[in-house]
Scaffold this active site. Structure first.
Site, PDB file in Angstrom:
ATOM      1  CG  ASN A 153      -0.591  -0.305   2.468  1.00 51.26           C
ATOM      2  OD1 ASN A 153       0.632  -0.975   2.733  1.00 51.26           O
ATOM      3  ND2 ASN A 153      -1.223   0.290   3.671  1.00 51.26           N
ATOM      4  CB  ILE A 154       1.596   3.727  -2.366  1.00 48.93           C
ATOM      5  CG1 ILE A 154       2.347   2.610  -2.779  1.00 48.93           C
ATOM      6  CG2 ILE A 154       2.457   4.980  -2.484  1.00 48.93           C
ATOM      7  CD1 ILE A 154       2.620   2.201  -4.465  1.00 48.93           C
ATOM      8  CD  GLU A 155      -1.591   4.474   4.770  1.00 44.31           C
ATOM      9  OE1 GLU A 155      -1.131   5.374   5.569  1.00 44.31           O
ATOM     10  OE2 GLU A 155      -2.225   3.884   5.051  1.00 44.31           O
TER      11      GLU A 155
ATOM     12  CD  GLU B 224      -5.291  -6.039  -1.625  1.00 44.92           C
ATOM     13  OE1 GLU B 224      -4.810  -4.815  -1.100  1.00 44.92           O
ATOM     14  OE2 GLU B 224      -6.110  -6.478  -0.471  1.00 44.92           O
TER      15      GLU B 224
HETATM   16  N1  THU Z   1      -5.255  -1.631   2.370  1.00 46.47           N
HETATM   17  C1  THU Z   1      -4.667  -2.440   1.576  1.00 46.47           C
HETATM   18  O1  THU Z   1      -3.689  -2.397   0.962  1.00 46.47           O
HETATM   19  N2  THU Z   1      -5.552  -3.512   0.956  1.00 46.47           N
HETATM   20  C2  THU Z   1      -6.713  -3.683   1.433  1.00 46.47           C
HETATM   21  O2  THU Z   1      -7.414  -4.569   0.777  1.00 46.47           O
HETATM   22  C3  THU Z   1      -7.252  -3.195   2.587  1.00 46.47           C
HETATM   23  C4  THU Z   1      -6.591  -1.828   2.883  1.00 46.47           C
HETATM   24  C5  THU Z   1      -4.404  -0.499   2.959  1.00 46.47           C
HETATM   25  C6  THU Z   1      -5.304   0.765   2.492  1.00 46.47           C
HETATM   26  C7  THU Z   1      -4.889   1.786   3.482  1.00 46.47           C
HETATM   27  O3  THU Z   1      -3.330   2.116   3.265  1.00 46.47           O
HETATM   28  C8  THU Z   1      -4.551   0.889   4.919  1.00 46.47           C
HETATM   29  O4  THU Z   1      -4.561  -0.462   4.319  1.00 46.47           O
HETATM   30  C9  THU Z   1      -5.521   1.225   5.826  1.00 46.47           C
HETATM   31  O5  THU Z   1      -6.855   0.863   5.319  1.00 46.47           O
END
Ligand code: THU
Length: 135
Positions: free
Chosen positions: A43-45, A56
């Protein structure tokens, strides 16, 4: 042939590179292409929260960029602490899976004690797809 533990371990290793300074919730994904190759994502916030990309979808972007178009499944690992790893894919990611994958595409998540695995058909029944756009 890749076993499920190795597959999850690949997702866990991707998780270590996650950029999640806002939630602290790090997620890694290991997408298995029909070629046998694994594509990693995390994940890349973003400070503008809605610009965040899930692990994903990052994995799909990596795979598609390298020319892979057909997929066997995806392993997902994450959480605030690695031990809590239990991340079912969010709805947006399920929709992206439905764009490129068939009903048997396998989705695996979990941790050392408990692993869940479901075909996409169970995770997103009645999905909206390109078929709905046909006249
Ligand atoms: N997140 C994912 O990367 N995949 C998911 O299926 C659920 C949520 C991440 C997004 C965000 O950076 C963090 O988890 C909290 O929601």
């Amino acid at each position: 042939m890749l076993n499920k533990k190795e597959w999850m371990d690949a997702a866990l290793s991707a998780r270590e590179q996650a950029y999640a300074p806002y939630s602290g919730y790090k997620v890694g994904a290991a997408l298995l292409g029909k070629s046998g190759k694994i594509y990693l994502g995390f994940n890349i916030e973003n400070a503008a929260y809605s610009a965040t990309i899930c692990a994903e979808r990052a994995a799909f972007a990596a795979a598609l960029t390298q020319g892979e178009r057909e997929f066997e499944g995806i392993a997902i690992a994450g959480g605030k602490a690695q031990a809590e790893s239990n991340v079912p894919p969010c709805g947006v990611c399920r929709q992206v899976m439905a764009e490129f994958c068939g009903p048997d595409f396998l989705v695996i998540w979990g941790n050392e004690e408990h692993r869940e695995q479901h075909p996409l058909s169970e995770l997103l029944p009645f999905s909206f797809s390109n078929k709905n756009l046909e006249e």
